[in-house]
Design an enzyme around this catalytic site. Structure first.
Site, PDB file in Angstrom:
ATOM      1  N   LYS A  84       0.846  -1.194   0.000  1.00  0.00           N
ATOM      2  CA  LYS A  84       0.000   0.000   0.000  1.00  0.00           C
ATOM      3  C   LYS A  84       0.889   1.254   0.000  1.00  0.00           C
ATOM      4  CE  LYS A  84      -3.690   1.842   2.932  1.00  0.00           C
ATOM      5  NZ  LYS A  84      -4.646   1.500   3.983  1.00  0.00           N
ATOM      6  N   GLY A  88      -5.046  -2.586   5.451  1.00  0.00           N
ATOM      7  CA  GLY A  88      -4.189  -3.666   4.956  1.00  0.00           C
ATOM      8  C   GLY A  88      -4.793  -5.045   5.156  1.00  0.00           C
ATOM      9  N   ARG A  89      -5.241  -5.330   6.394  1.00  0.00           N
ATOM     10  CA  ARG A  89      -5.733  -6.684   6.689  1.00  0.00           C
ATOM     11  C   ARG A  89      -7.118  -6.941   6.110  1.00  0.00           C
ATOM     12  NH1 ARG A  89      -4.978  -3.395  10.661  1.00  0.00           N
ATOM     13  NH2 ARG A  89      -6.561  -2.774  12.161  1.00  0.00           N
ATOM     14  N   HIS A 122      -3.480 -34.485  16.739  1.00  0.00           N
ATOM     15  CA  HIS A 122      -2.316 -35.265  17.183  1.00  0.00           C
ATOM     16  C   HIS A 122      -1.248 -34.358  17.790  1.00  0.00           C
ATOM     17  CE1 HIS A 122      -3.659 -39.058  15.353  1.00  0.00           C
ATOM     18  NE2 HIS A 122      -4.355 -38.215  14.592  1.00  0.00           N
ATOM     19  N   GLU A 132      10.521  -4.646   4.653  1.00  0.00           N
ATOM     20  CA  GLU A 132      10.634  -6.046   4.228  1.00  0.00           C
ATOM     21  C   GLU A 132      10.322  -6.181   2.735  1.00  0.00           C
ATOM     22  OE1 GLU A 132       9.007  -4.910   6.819  1.00  0.00           O
ATOM     23  OE2 GLU A 132       9.175  -6.236   8.560  1.00  0.00           O
ATOM     24  N   LYS A 139       7.866  -0.821  12.562  1.00  0.00           N
ATOM     25  CA  LYS A 139       8.449  -0.281  11.326  1.00  0.00           C
ATOM     26  C   LYS A 139       9.473   0.814  11.659  1.00  0.00           C
ATOM     27  CE  LYS A 139       4.562  -1.315   8.201  1.00  0.00           C
ATOM     28  NZ  LYS A 139       3.687  -0.921   7.111  1.00  0.00           N
ATOM     29  N   GLU A 158      -4.813  -7.820  15.155  1.00  0.00           N
ATOM     30  CA  GLU A 158      -4.392  -6.461  14.795  1.00  0.00           C
ATOM     31  C   GLU A 158      -5.575  -5.500  14.900  1.00  0.00           C
ATOM     32  OE1 GLU A 158      -1.101  -6.368  11.837  1.00  0.00           O
ATOM     33  OE2 GLU A 158      -2.480  -5.056  10.782  1.00  0.00           O
TER      34      GLU A 158
HETATM   35  C1  G6Q Z   1      -2.611  -4.387   8.080  1.00  0.00           C
HETATM   36  C2  G6Q Z   1      -1.392  -3.706   8.456  1.00  0.00           C
HETATM   37  C3  G6Q Z   1      -0.119  -4.335   7.951  1.00  0.00           C
HETATM   38  C4  G6Q Z   1       0.213  -3.944   6.511  1.00  0.00           C
HETATM   39  C5  G6Q Z   1       1.673  -4.333   6.250  1.00  0.00           C
HETATM   40  C6  G6Q Z   1       2.087  -4.045   4.833  1.00  0.00           C
HETATM   41  O1  G6Q Z   1      -3.715  -4.004   8.342  1.00  0.00           O
HETATM   42  O2  G6Q Z   1      -1.483  -2.375   8.150  1.00  0.00           O
HETATM   43  O3  G6Q Z   1      -0.112  -5.736   8.058  1.00  0.00           O
HETATM   44  O4  G6Q Z   1      -0.640  -4.554   5.614  1.00  0.00           O
HETATM   45  O5  G6Q Z   1       2.481  -3.657   7.161  1.00  0.00           O
HETATM   46  O6  G6Q Z   1       1.977  -2.679   4.542  1.00  0.00           O
HETATM   47  P1  G6Q Z   1       2.155  -2.158   3.078  1.00  0.00           P
HETATM   48  O7  G6Q Z   1       1.070  -2.724   2.229  1.00  0.00           O
HETATM   49  O8  G6Q Z   1       2.077  -0.663   3.154  1.00  0.00           O
HETATM   50  O9  G6Q Z   1       3.507  -2.631   2.603  1.00  0.00           O
END
Ligand code: G6Q
Length: 548
Positions: free
Chosen positions: A215, A275-276, A393, A221, A513, A361
């Site tokens: 986003k 994001g989630r 198990h 990462e 972050k 989250e």
């Molecule tokens: C989700 C969070 C988090 C996010 C990641 C990736 O709700 O905000 O998991 O999706 O940190 O972020 P970017 O899409 O900005 O790389």
């Protein structure tokens, strides 16, 4: 008034005390309430949800419903669907429901209705992006899209993390039977070099397409993995070839262009998509590439069916609301600390991990919407789980005989995509046997009648009274999967409203972050700054080893 002082909360506290002090049992509720299933089971378009194996009487159910009403769940839900900025801390609307407010006919997505944010109909962008994704998908899948050397694409590599990874990974895996033959989809998320190295190992750059899913397009990462993938690609290709092998799902056009991606191949989404909650946005591109536009449309239609059910059904019959209330009962009144999600379907192997993020989250917050510290009740539970029967198990022992109460969701299918011999009937026999055993247990009397020795009876007795929800789905299709995901999303929403937290920010993620950036610069410059003694010794040992 404080939540715990409301009449509804007090009634439920009393209910819990009576349940515990009265040593009541779940299975006896089926005797005292012969029409229990009519009140506690729900059916929607191929999805059967049975909440009857819970320690919830008809009167507790009605108190829970009153709690939902008094908490303003319906008004809050309506605000979300209308595009109001209910994500107060970030000043944003919460409109993942807009992403699936679409119909589909002969390859074209259209809006079901308009949804406005700041006077702009967001559905215009939603539909444009879906149609752009659809066209792109078809060119790649048909082989019309050619890589720099004229070969078609065989491997899609999604590089993202968190919300830009877990959702598409879970959905793609769950829809394995729908993936186009000859196409493989891989996911890279961890900044651990092993993840990208193992993915690139043996990969053919000429037939690979990388989706950089971020986003913000700044996440450490993702950008580290994306740069490594680009370097690897440039060992065999020219910079001008990047446009044929790298595309982006992002909101950050300038950063995407700076990376070398043609912005014509950037698939946008918006600040009102958390994001989630972003898997049905452009972040779903790897899913659409894997299963095709038609199946992707079915997936969105499943989400939409559950969205509409959530929007229009009264609290008593509203499946996400009822699941949420069941969770509130255990979390807040029966002192459960966690919930287990146990899918009896191998392709749902990432489902628990996906909703571990979705739930933890969203509702893992100790500050309420008014900015006050919550001290007198629990918010989000710990979410965990693995597919059955593997879990049986491994950790079911603790669910059956441990000292902790672990409410569990069992998810299974009537029909399997791989009915191989008697595998499926055996799998589902385990599902049904487990939920029954968790509820009924095994008494000392039964053991005695079976000839069990007295000394072993305490060890082999099962108290039972362990609650479960059962979700039985006709078949795992794109549509039913969309419904299932939306069910959990809305359950989380309802719980967040009752706990009065903002389910849509994630300052805990952002802390990570920022924190790592400062330490990274110290490690790179071989200079440990001001830290506590423990952090200092760890960094010093790391630096010594790295530069002996
Ligand atoms: C989700 C969070 C988090 C996010 C990641 C990736 O709700 O905000 O998991 O999706 O940190 O972020 P970017 O899409 O900005 O790389």
């Amino acid at each position: 008034m404080k939540l715990i002082n409301t009449r509804e909360w007090k009634s439920l506290e009393l209910d819990a005390k009576q349940w515990i002090d009265g040593h009541q049992r779940i299975e006896s509720l089926f005797v005292s309430q012969p029409d229990r299933l009519a009140h506690f089971s729900f059916e929607l378009d191929g999805l059967f949800v049975d909440l009857s194996k819970n320690s919830i009487t008809a009167s507790i159910q009605s108190h829970l419903n009153q709690l939902a009403t008094a908490s303003g769940v319906e008004a809050y839900r309506d605000k979300m669907f209308q595009g109001e900025k209910i994500n107060l801390t970030e000043g944003r609307a919460v409109l993942h429901v807009a992403l699936r407010n679409v119909t589909y006919h002969r390859g074209v997505f259209s809006a079901v209705s308009s949804i406005f944010v700041d006077g702009i109909d967001v559905m215009v962008g939603v539909v444009d992006t879906l149609n752009k994704m659809g066209k792109f998908t078809e060119t790649v899948r048909s082989g019309e899209w050619k890589g720099a050397t004229g070969r078609s694409i065989k491997t899609i590599v999604n590089i993202g993390i968190g919300g830009s990874d877990l959702g598409p990974k879970m959905l793609t895996r769950a829809l394995t039977p729908y993936i186009q033959e000859g196409l493989s989809v891989k996911f890279v998320s961890n900044v651990d070099g092993t993840d990208i190295a193992e993915t690139l190992n043996g990969l053919d750059p000429e037939t690979s397409l990388f989706i950089i899913a971020s986003k913000t397009f700044t996440t450490q990462e993702t950008m580290t993995n994306a740069e490594t993938a680009k370097r690897w690609f440039l060992q065999t290709h020219k910079p001008t070839d990047i446009a044929k092998h790298f595309v982006a799902a992002s909101t950050a056009e300038k950063l995407v262009a700076a990376f070398g991606i043609d912005t014509a191949n950037m698939f946008p989404f918006w600040d009102w998509v958390g994001g989630r909650y972003s898997s049905p946005s452009a972040i779903g591109l790897p899913v659409m590439l894997a299963i095709g536009r038609d199946h992707y449309a079915e997936l969105l239609s499943g989400y939409h069916i559950m969205d509409q059910h959530f929007l229009k059904t009264p609290i008593e019959k509203n499946i996400p609301v009822q699941m949420a209330l069941t969770g509130i009962w255990y979390n807040n009144f029966m002192h459960a600390e966690s919930i287990a999600i146990l899918p009896y379907d191998q392709t749902l192997e990432h489902f628990a991990a996906y909703f571990q993020q979705g739930d933890m989250e969203s509702n893992g917050k100790y500050v309420n919407l008014a900015g006050e510290r919550i001290t007198d009740y629990q918010t989000g539970p710990i979410v965990w789980g693995e597919p059955g029967t593997n879990g049986q198990h491994a950790f079911y022992q603790l669910i059956h005989q441990g000292t902790k109460l672990i409410p569990a969701d069992f998810i299974g299918m009537v029909k399997s995509h791989h009915p191989e011999g008697d595998h499926h009937v055996k799998l589902m026999a385990n599902f049904f046997a487990q939920t029954e055993a968790l509820m009924c247990g095994l008494s000392a009397d039964t053991l005695r009648a079976q000839g069990c020795s007295e000394s072993l009876i305490p060890h082999r007795t099962f108290e039972g009274n362990r609650p479960t929800n059962s979700i039985l789905i006709n078949e795992l299709t794109p549509k039913t999967l969309g419904m299932l995901v939306a069910l959990y999303e809305h359950k989380i929403f309802v719980q967040g409203v009752i706990w009065q937290v903002n389910s849509f920010d994630q300052y805990g993620v952002e802390l990570g972050k920022v924190g790592a950036k400062a330490i990274l610069s110290e490690l790179e410059n071989n200079k440990v700054g001001q830290h506590d003694a423990s952090t200092t010794i760890l960094m010093e040992r790391f630096l010594k080893k790295a530069n002996p």
